[in-house]
Scaffold this motif. Structure first.
Motif, PDB file in Angstrom:
ATOM      1  N   CYS A 286       0.890  -1.172   0.000  1.00 65.33           N
ATOM      2  CA  CYS A 286       0.000   0.000   0.000  1.00 65.33           C
ATOM      3  C   CYS A 286       0.929   1.223   0.000  1.00 65.33           C
ATOM      4  CB  CYS A 286      -0.880   0.006   1.237  1.00 65.33           C
ATOM      5  SG  CYS A 286      -1.764  -1.527   1.498  1.00 65.33           S
ATOM      6  N   ALA A 287       1.687   1.389  -1.050  1.00 69.52           N
ATOM      7  CA  ALA A 287       2.820   2.320  -1.040  1.00 69.52           C
ATOM      8  C   ALA A 287       2.416   3.785  -1.126  1.00 69.52           C
ATOM      9  CB  ALA A 287       3.771   1.980  -2.179  1.00 69.52           C
ATOM     10  N   GLY A 288       1.225   4.072  -1.650  1.00 71.76           N
ATOM     11  CA  GLY A 288       0.741   5.449  -1.751  1.00 71.76           C
ATOM     12  C   GLY A 288       1.774   6.362  -2.398  1.00 71.76           C
ATOM     13  N   GLY A 289       1.983   7.546  -1.815  1.00 71.19           N
ATOM     14  CA  GLY A 289       2.925   8.527  -2.357  1.00 71.19           C
ATOM     15  C   GLY A 289       4.382   8.172  -2.108  1.00 71.19           C
ATOM     16  N   GLY A 290       4.630   7.048  -1.431  1.00 69.86           N
ATOM     17  CA  GLY A 290       5.993   6.522  -1.365  1.00 69.86           C
ATOM     18  C   GLY A 290       6.824   6.983  -0.178  1.00 69.86           C
TER      19      GLY A 290
ATOM     20  N   LYS B 141       7.197   5.780   2.854  1.00 67.94           N
ATOM     21  CA  LYS B 141       7.957   4.690   3.498  1.00 67.94           C
ATOM     22  C   LYS B 141       8.810   3.948   2.478  1.00 67.94           C
ATOM     23  CE  LYS B 141       4.597   4.628   7.081  1.00 67.94           C
ATOM     24  NZ  LYS B 141       3.665   5.544   6.365  1.00 67.94           N
TER      25      LYS B 141
ATOM     26  N   ASP C  93       0.016   0.041  -5.348  1.00 68.36           N
ATOM     27  CA  ASP C  93      -1.112   0.772  -4.773  1.00 68.36           C
ATOM     28  C   ASP C  93      -2.264   0.676  -5.773  1.00 68.36           C
ATOM     29  OD1 ASP C  93      -1.186   3.014  -2.301  1.00 68.36           O
ATOM     30  OD2 ASP C  93      -2.803   3.228  -3.761  1.00 68.36           O
ATOM     31  N   THR C  94      -3.471   0.886  -5.249  1.00 67.74           N
ATOM     32  CA  THR C  94      -4.642   0.878  -6.144  1.00 67.74           C
ATOM     33  C   THR C  94      -4.834   2.258  -6.782  1.00 67.74           C
ATOM     34  OG1 THR C  94      -5.953   1.369  -4.192  1.00 67.74           O
ATOM     35  CG2 THR C  94      -5.882  -0.925  -4.894  1.00 67.74           C
TER      36      THR C  94
ATOM     37  N   ARG D  40      -1.196   8.477  -6.835  1.00 66.19           N
ATOM     38  CA  ARG D  40      -0.237   8.447  -5.719  1.00 66.19           C
ATOM     39  C   ARG D  40       1.071   7.799  -6.170  1.00 66.19           C
ATOM     40  NH1 ARG D  40      -4.900   6.693  -1.721  1.00 66.19           N
ATOM     41  NH2 ARG D  40      -5.877   8.727  -1.657  1.00 66.19           N
TER      42      ARG D  40
ATOM     43  N   ILE E 265      -2.166  -1.766  -8.829  1.00 68.73           N
ATOM     44  CA  ILE E 265      -2.860  -3.064  -8.717  1.00 68.73           C
ATOM     45  C   ILE E 265      -4.365  -2.811  -8.583  1.00 68.73           C
ATOM     46  CG2 ILE E 265      -0.972  -4.443  -7.771  1.00 68.73           C
ATOM     47  CD1 ILE E 265      -2.097  -3.882  -4.951  1.00 68.73           C
TER      48      ILE E 265
ATOM     49  N   ASP F 168      -6.562  -4.537  -6.668  1.00 67.27           N
ATOM     50  CA  ASP F 168      -6.785  -4.589  -5.217  1.00 67.27           C
ATOM     51  C   ASP F 168      -5.827  -5.636  -4.648  1.00 67.27           C
ATOM     52  OD1 ASP F 168      -7.890  -7.062  -5.726  1.00 67.27           O
ATOM     53  OD2 ASP F 168      -9.952  -6.359  -5.622  1.00 67.27           O
ATOM     54  N   GLU F 169      -6.044  -6.039  -3.405  1.00 65.16           N
ATOM     55  CA  GLU F 169      -5.081  -6.962  -2.775  1.00 65.16           C
ATOM     56  C   GLU F 169      -5.095  -8.349  -3.430  1.00 65.16           C
ATOM     57  OE1 GLU F 169      -7.723  -5.614  -1.297  1.00 65.16           O
ATOM     58  OE2 GLU F 169      -8.974  -7.372  -0.947  1.00 65.16           O
TER      59      GLU F 169
ATOM     60  N   ASP G 135       1.130  -0.930   4.906  1.00 66.90           N
ATOM     61  CA  ASP G 135       0.777   0.346   5.544  1.00 66.90           C
ATOM     62  C   ASP G 135      -0.665   0.622   5.095  1.00 66.90           C
ATOM     63  OD1 ASP G 135       0.944   2.784   6.811  1.00 66.90           O
ATOM     64  OD2 ASP G 135       2.001   3.771   5.167  1.00 66.90           O
ATOM     65  N   VAL G 136      -1.578  -0.089   5.732  1.00 66.56           N
ATOM     66  CA  VAL G 136      -2.939  -0.243   5.183  1.00 66.56           C
ATOM     67  C   VAL G 136      -3.780   1.050   5.245  1.00 66.56           C
ATOM     68  CG1 VAL G 136      -3.032  -2.705   5.721  1.00 66.56           C
ATOM     69  CG2 VAL G 136      -3.807  -1.044   7.425  1.00 66.56           C
ATOM     70  N   PRO G 137      -4.782   1.153   4.359  1.00 71.85           N
ATOM     71  CA  PRO G 137      -5.706   2.289   4.483  1.00 71.85           C
ATOM     72  C   PRO G 137      -6.420   2.199   5.830  1.00 71.85           C
ATOM     73  CG  PRO G 137      -6.457   0.716   2.788  1.00 71.85           C
ATOM     74  CD  PRO G 137      -5.124   0.254   3.252  1.00 71.85           C
TER      75      PRO G 137
HETATM   76  C1  LIG Z   1      -1.854   4.749   4.590  1.00 71.12           C
HETATM   77  S1  LIG Z   1      -1.855   4.973   2.889  1.00 71.12           S
HETATM   78  C2  LIG Z   1      -0.199   4.575   2.445  1.00 71.12           C
HETATM   79  C3  LIG Z   1       0.828   5.624   2.772  1.00 71.12           C
HETATM   80  C4  LIG Z   1       2.197   5.306   2.219  1.00 71.12           C
HETATM   81  N1  LIG Z   1       2.650   3.987   2.586  1.00 71.12           N
HETATM   82  C5  LIG Z   1       3.248   6.319   2.649  1.00 71.12           C
HETATM   83  O1  LIG Z   1       4.071   6.025   3.530  1.00 71.12           O
HETATM   84  O2  LIG Z   1       3.263   7.423   2.106  1.00 71.12           O
HETATM   85  C6  LIG Z   1      -2.732   3.558   2.334  1.00 71.12           C
HETATM   86  C7  LIG Z   1      -2.698   3.333   0.838  1.00 71.12           C
HETATM   87  O3  LIG Z   1      -3.366   2.096   0.557  1.00 71.12           O
HETATM   88  C8  LIG Z   1      -3.928   2.189  -0.729  1.00 71.12           C
HETATM   89  N2  LIG Z   1      -4.904   1.089  -0.859  1.00 71.12           N
HETATM   90  C9  LIG Z   1      -6.223   1.089  -0.592  1.00 71.12           C
HETATM   91  N3  LIG Z   1      -6.742  -0.144  -0.799  1.00 71.12           N
HETATM   92  C10 LIG Z   1      -5.720  -0.931  -1.208  1.00 71.12           C
HETATM   93  C11 LIG Z   1      -5.619  -2.315  -1.582  1.00 71.12           C
HETATM   94  N4  LIG Z   1      -6.691  -3.106  -1.554  1.00 71.12           N
HETATM   95  N5  LIG Z   1      -4.421  -2.790  -1.960  1.00 71.12           N
HETATM   96  C12 LIG Z   1      -3.324  -1.971  -1.979  1.00 71.12           C
HETATM   97  N6  LIG Z   1      -3.356  -0.666  -1.643  1.00 71.12           N
HETATM   98  C13 LIG Z   1      -4.541  -0.152  -1.255  1.00 71.12           C
HETATM   99  C14 LIG Z   1      -4.487   3.595  -0.777  1.00 71.12           C
HETATM  100  O4  LIG Z   1      -4.628   4.044  -2.101  1.00 71.12           O
HETATM  101  C15 LIG Z   1      -3.428   4.392   0.007  1.00 71.12           C
HETATM  102  O5  LIG Z   1      -2.520   5.004  -0.857  1.00 71.12           O
END
Ligand SMILES: C[S@@+](CC[C@H](N)C(=O)[O-])C[C@H]1O[C@@H](n2cnc3c(N)ncnc32)[C@H](O)[C@@H]1O
Length: 445
Positions: free
Chosen positions: A246-250, A252, A270-271, A275, A297, A299-300, A318-320
């Motif tokens: 769940c890397a989002g904007g990266g 971590k 990430d979905t 991001r 991706i 989803d998971e 690093d889950v939502p």
């Molecule tokens: C807490 S944020 C991540 C923050 C990021 N790791 C960082 O350090 O900047 C959670 C992320 O999970 C993504 N997300 C939501 N559902 C998801 C899924 N089923 N599989 C993978 N990523 C998912 C969201 O788009 C969001 O970017």
């Protein structure tokens, strides 16, 4: 802007926020986006005052009701805030509420009466119920009381303070000393080292990092110390294969790349494509582009990712989450999130945990993280995982980070496989990290 015009802007912002209950940051950026003529100093004061109205939401509401005042809108709250928090006198307030262009209309008799009633009082009052004192909706107060007991007021007082700005020094581009020197050359002073994260710096509020050479050169990233500690607990090493699911904007991802000295491979999924695009840009600036691959991706259960079962040395989830650990920065969140949201999030988190576990190689580690303070999103989920997955060994925090017991308070004990961080105890955002290792014997489920 005249002081009265700033106050009028805060009232307008607050009323806009209550009508939409939209994200407070979005309300602010929409407001200033349409008013580009408002200067930096005015913006700062208006934003600060707006966030204070949100931070004092429950107590201001209580005082207005206590005074028998019939309105609870932005104007009434602003008047109450000026008296209770800023200790402004009646004549001072009426000089701002003067009806001049861009300023609020003059005070009417009921408002003068309110000011008289509130004068000499403070925001806090012994008669306020616990939920009001701690600025929480009732359901959340009840949940957090079970967790923090008599410490809840201190915990919430810390969440109700604005956070300082934490930075992580990118070791791919230089040392902590290099970063301090560069920031000082840009006129930034009062730079502190973060107490726990070895590459962290802490700056006073209101510094604009984005214009500094250190930021432009990729030597620093904005990242709360809690997230830096999370990265430390991933314990990424050069040469590893890591999945940041769940890397989002990266944020971590980049921290791990720095720990790996840029050697190895991180798959950042990430979905949300936008991001990941941002993560790509940040990786380039940080000089970490070569070891990171971004992949969107579905989803998971993504079929491409499913083929990578049992492959990674580290899987970071690093889950939502509800984000309630970030209340210092997002004080309005508590009024937007409900119990039903927590249940929905928990169901998703549980699916992501299961899918992520399948990607860990034998002897590799699974790291589950949230910026939530809710036990349902944290301990409860992890306890179920530990019960169901005997092929994963809970890894004590002290084993991953041997000097942590000396320096970092670990609530619940250093032998626990999870670390719960809070602004009251650690001076960080609220954060939760749990670590598990796949044992050689276990069967991939
Ligand atoms: C807490 S944020 C991540 C923050 C990021 N790791 C960082 O350090 O900047 C959670 C992320 O999970 C993504 N997300 C939501 N559902 C998801 C899924 N089923 N599989 C993978 N990523 C998912 C969201 O788009 C969001 O970017």
């Amino acid at each position: 802007m005249k002081p009265g015009a700033r106050i009028a802007a805060v009232i307008e912002l607050y009323d806009g926020w209550t009508q939409t209950r939209d994200d407070a940051d979005r309300v602010i950026s929409g407001y200033f986006g349409n008013r580009r003529y408002i200067g930096g100093g005015d913006r700062r004061e208006i934003s600060e005052r707006f966030y204070n109205l949100i931070r004092h939401q429950a107590r201001l509401g209580w005082w207005l009701a206590e005074c028998g005042y019939e309105f609870q809108d932005g104007r009434a709250r602003m008047i109450a805030e000026l008296v209770l928090q800023d200790k402004r006198k009646a004549e001072d307030i009426s000089s701002m509420f003067n009806g001049e262009e861009f300023c609020p209309n003059p005070l009417h008799p009921a408002e003068n009466h309110l000011i008289n009633k509130l004068t000499g009082k403070t925001l806090d009052h012994d008669g306020q119920p616990g939920a009001v004192k701690t600025e929480l909706p009732k359901w959340l107060y009840a949940e957090l009381l079970k967790l923090h007991h008599e410490n809840l007021p201190a915990e919430m007082a810390a969440y109700n303070q604005p956070a300082k700005l934490d930075l992580r020094v990118n070791r791919l581009q230089g040392t902590v000393e290099d970063a301090i020197k560069s920031l000082e050359a840009d006129g930034i002073h009062n730079i502190e080292r973060t107490p726990y994260a070895p590459n962290g710096l802490r700056l006073p509020l209101g510094v604009n990092m984005l214009v500094t050479a250190a930021y432009k050169d990729g030597l620093i990233e904005i990242q709360d110390e809690a997230s830096q500690i999370c990265v430390r607990l991933v314990d990424a090493k050069p040469g590893m294969h890591i999945l940041d699911m769940c890397a989002g904007g990266g944020g971590k991802t980049l921290g791990m790349a720095s720990d790996m000295r840029g050697k190895g491979h991180i798959l950042a999924c990430d979905t949300h494509g936008g991001r990941l695009d941002n993560s790509r840009k940040r990786a380039k600036r940080a000089g970490a582009g070569d070891c990171i691959q971004q992949r969107i991706i579905a989803d998971e259960r993504d079929s491409w990712l499913r083929n990578k079962s049992g492959f990674f040395d580290r899987v970071l989830l690093d889950v939502p989450c509800s984000g309630l650990g970030t209340l210092r920065r997002n004080p309005a969140l508590r009024w937007r999130i409900g119990q039903r949201d927590i249940r929905t999030l928990m169901a998703n988190q549980s699916k992501i945990l299961k899918a992520g576990a399948a990607k860990v190689t034998k002897g590799g580690r699974l790291i589950y993280a949230t910026c939530s303070i809710m036990p349902e999103e944290n301990e409860r989920l992890i306890e179920t995982f530990m019960r169901d997955r005997k092929d994963f060994r809970p890894v004590p925090i002290s084993e991953i980070w041997p000097d942590a017991p000396k320096s970092v308070p670990v609530p619940g004990g250093k032998d626990k496989p999870w670390l719960r961080l809070s602004p009251n105890v650690h001076g960080t955002d609220g954060f939760f990290v749990a670590v598990f290792e796949r044992t050689a014997k276990g069967k991939v489920k």
